[in-house]
Write a protein that holds these residues in place. Structure first.
Motif, PDB file in Angstrom:
ATOM      1  N   GLN A  55       6.099   6.156  -1.609  1.00 46.83           N
ATOM      2  CA  GLN A  55       5.588   6.707  -0.595  1.00 46.83           C
ATOM      3  C   GLN A  55       6.347   7.782  -0.001  1.00 46.83           C
ATOM      4  O   GLN A  55       5.838   8.850   0.443  1.00 46.83           O
ATOM      5  CB  GLN A  55       5.659   5.363   0.521  1.00 46.83           C
ATOM      6  CG  GLN A  55       4.994   6.051   2.008  1.00 46.83           C
ATOM      7  CD  GLN A  55       3.531   6.164   2.004  1.00 46.83           C
ATOM      8  OE1 GLN A  55       2.635   5.284   1.640  1.00 46.83           O
ATOM      9  NE2 GLN A  55       3.026   7.476   2.259  1.00 46.83           N
ATOM     10  N   TRP A  71      -6.304   4.609  -1.367  1.00 51.21           N
ATOM     11  CA  TRP A  71      -4.988   4.287  -1.524  1.00 51.21           C
ATOM     12  C   TRP A  71      -4.629   3.791  -2.847  1.00 51.21           C
ATOM     13  O   TRP A  71      -5.351   3.509  -3.647  1.00 51.21           O
ATOM     14  CB  TRP A  71      -4.546   3.041  -0.292  1.00 51.21           C
ATOM     15  CG  TRP A  71      -4.641   3.540   1.056  1.00 51.21           C
ATOM     16  CD1 TRP A  71      -5.911   3.675   1.733  1.00 51.21           C
ATOM     17  CD2 TRP A  71      -3.664   3.674   1.714  1.00 51.21           C
ATOM     18  NE1 TRP A  71      -5.498   4.031   2.970  1.00 51.21           N
ATOM     19  CE2 TRP A  71      -4.137   4.101   3.055  1.00 51.21           C
ATOM     20  CE3 TRP A  71      -2.368   3.520   1.776  1.00 51.21           C
ATOM     21  CZ2 TRP A  71      -3.432   4.151   4.217  1.00 51.21           C
ATOM     22  CZ3 TRP A  71      -1.313   3.772   3.045  1.00 51.21           C
ATOM     23  CH2 TRP A  71      -2.060   4.146   4.326  1.00 51.21           C
ATOM     24  N   ASP A 107       4.911  11.654   0.636  1.00 50.40           N
ATOM     25  CA  ASP A 107       5.107  12.322   1.783  1.00 50.40           C
ATOM     26  C   ASP A 107       5.811  13.673   1.481  1.00 50.40           C
ATOM     27  O   ASP A 107       5.390  14.735   2.167  1.00 50.40           O
ATOM     28  CB  ASP A 107       6.027  11.458   2.682  1.00 50.40           C
ATOM     29  CG  ASP A 107       5.420  10.146   3.139  1.00 50.40           C
ATOM     30  OD1 ASP A 107       4.145  10.093   3.303  1.00 50.40           O
ATOM     31  OD2 ASP A 107       6.181   9.380   3.675  1.00 50.40           O
ATOM     32  N   ARG A 119       8.651   2.004  -1.639  1.00 47.64           N
ATOM     33  CA  ARG A 119       9.250   3.007  -0.624  1.00 47.64           C
ATOM     34  C   ARG A 119       9.514   4.306  -1.344  1.00 47.64           C
ATOM     35  O   ARG A 119       9.211   5.526  -0.937  1.00 47.64           O
ATOM     36  CB  ARG A 119      10.579   2.511   0.008  1.00 47.64           C
ATOM     37  CG  ARG A 119      10.366   1.325   0.892  1.00 47.64           C
ATOM     38  CD  ARG A 119      11.717   1.078   1.540  1.00 47.64           C
ATOM     39  NE  ARG A 119      12.709   0.572   0.753  1.00 47.64           N
ATOM     40  CZ  ARG A 119      12.865  -0.776   0.430  1.00 47.64           C
ATOM     41  NH1 ARG A 119      12.100  -1.647   1.009  1.00 47.64           N
ATOM     42  NH2 ARG A 119      13.919  -0.857  -0.431  1.00 47.64           N
ATOM     43  N   TRP A 135       0.818  -1.216   0.104  1.00 44.65           N
ATOM     44  CA  TRP A 135       0.094   0.061   0.051  1.00 44.65           C
ATOM     45  C   TRP A 135       0.862   1.259  -0.140  1.00 44.65           C
ATOM     46  O   TRP A 135       1.775   1.384   0.706  1.00 44.65           O
ATOM     47  CB  TRP A 135      -0.956  -0.088   1.259  1.00 44.65           C
ATOM     48  CG  TRP A 135      -1.816  -1.140   1.373  1.00 44.65           C
ATOM     49  CD1 TRP A 135      -1.645  -2.310   1.959  1.00 44.65           C
ATOM     50  CD2 TRP A 135      -2.981  -1.124   0.640  1.00 44.65           C
ATOM     51  NE1 TRP A 135      -2.844  -3.225   1.688  1.00 44.65           N
ATOM     52  CE2 TRP A 135      -3.574  -2.570   0.717  1.00 44.65           C
ATOM     53  CE3 TRP A 135      -3.967  -0.268   0.002  1.00 44.65           C
ATOM     54  CZ2 TRP A 135      -5.097  -2.833   0.504  1.00 44.65           C
ATOM     55  CZ3 TRP A 135      -5.175  -0.814  -0.526  1.00 44.65           C
ATOM     56  CH2 TRP A 135      -5.619  -2.115  -0.266  1.00 44.65           C
ATOM     57  N   VAL A 136       0.349   2.186  -0.686  1.00 46.98           N
ATOM     58  CA  VAL A 136       1.066   3.433  -0.757  1.00 46.98           C
ATOM     59  C   VAL A 136      -0.144   4.603  -0.696  1.00 46.98           C
ATOM     60  O   VAL A 136      -1.000   4.582  -1.281  1.00 46.98           O
ATOM     61  CB  VAL A 136       1.717   4.015  -2.134  1.00 46.98           C
ATOM     62  CG1 VAL A 136       2.017   5.252  -2.283  1.00 46.98           C
ATOM     63  CG2 VAL A 136       3.021   2.799  -2.470  1.00 46.98           C
TER      64      VAL A 136
END
Length: 251
Positions: free
Chosen positions: A230, A214, A234, A227, A103-104
């Motif tokens: 995400q 999501w 962010d 990663r 999930w992101v």
């Protein structure tokens, strides 16, 4: 998700299944989504919407190339299942789906609300048991339709089933039902298409507000790509680009 038809098509090409589902090209993603405005939709043959534009920004921030497809939901899921470089959206994250994806997100909160026309001061509803002879508009066979039927509401009696949200909004404006269930993003979007302010509708009840949308990557997707995406999201939240984009679609 069914693989049978996908694998049969691969067999016709004469290629081994594993070759057809080979590892994706490094640094490239295939975004797969459905028509759910204003989050994701097709306009002038081009994918558009908040989740689409957000993913484009994320891919650019993460240094990834991105292709996009907008398909009916079942076909979107089948395509995402067949491609290790896929990212499926906008997905409601739930316990049943947790192990099916990396999930992101979150992209945005998922708030399904029950509205009435603000002009209908004669209407008041604090619980479904108070509905009486009034009707609630839902999209036929949607999760909300199933949930309200499970709560005891009957199609054609308490439930006014429509083909899609725009149909139901027009029915509400025409007085063919008293209430309507809508994602808050969709309510604002469809009223804007009719050149009406969001204040045309008034929230009377929350229906389902505990989940979020999501992005989902396959369990065997490269964790480093997950990663990077995400971290990109962010960054967009911290530097204000996320909020600026949101204001374009939900105001």
């Amino acid at each position: 998700m069914k693989r049978r038809h996908c694998l049969a098509l691969i067999g016709l090409t004469g290629l081994p299944v594993q070759a057809a589902l080979a590892a994706p090209a490094p640094g490239r993603l295939l975004g797969v989504t459905e028509n759910l405005p204003p989050l994701n939709y097709l306009e002038d043959q081009r994918p558009q919407g908040f989740s689409v534009e957000l993913l484009r920004l994320m891919a650019r921030e993460a240094g990834l190339d991105l292709d996009l497809e907008v398909l009916p939901w079942q076909r979107a899921m089948q395509l995402a299942e067949s491609r290790r470089d896929s990212i499926l959206f906008s997905l409601t994250r739930s316990p049943e789906r947790e192990a099916q994806f990396q999930w992101v997100g979150p992209i945005a909160q998922r708030r399904i609300l029950i509205y009435k026309l603000a002009s209908r001061t004669d209407l008041a509803l604090t619980q479904l048991a108070e509905l009486g002879d009034a009707r609630i508009g839902v999209v036929r066979d949607s999760a909300t339709d199933r949930a309200l039927q499970a709560a005891g509401l009957r199609p054609g009696i308490e439930l006014e089933q429509g083909l899609d949200d725009p149909t139901n909004v027009r029915k509400l404006l025409a007085g063919r039902m008293e209430y309507i269930t809508l994602l808050d993003w969709a309510a604002a979007w469809h009223l804007r298409q009719l050149h009406l302010p969001y204040a045309t509708l008034q929230v009377v009840m929350e229906h389902d507000v505990g989940k979020s949308y999501w992005y989902g990557l396959r369990p065997d997707a490269d964790p480093a790509v997950v990663r990077r995406l995400q971290a990109a999201l962010d960054t967009l939240r911290r530097d204000g680009r996320y909020e600026a984009l949101k204001r374009r679609y939900f105001r």
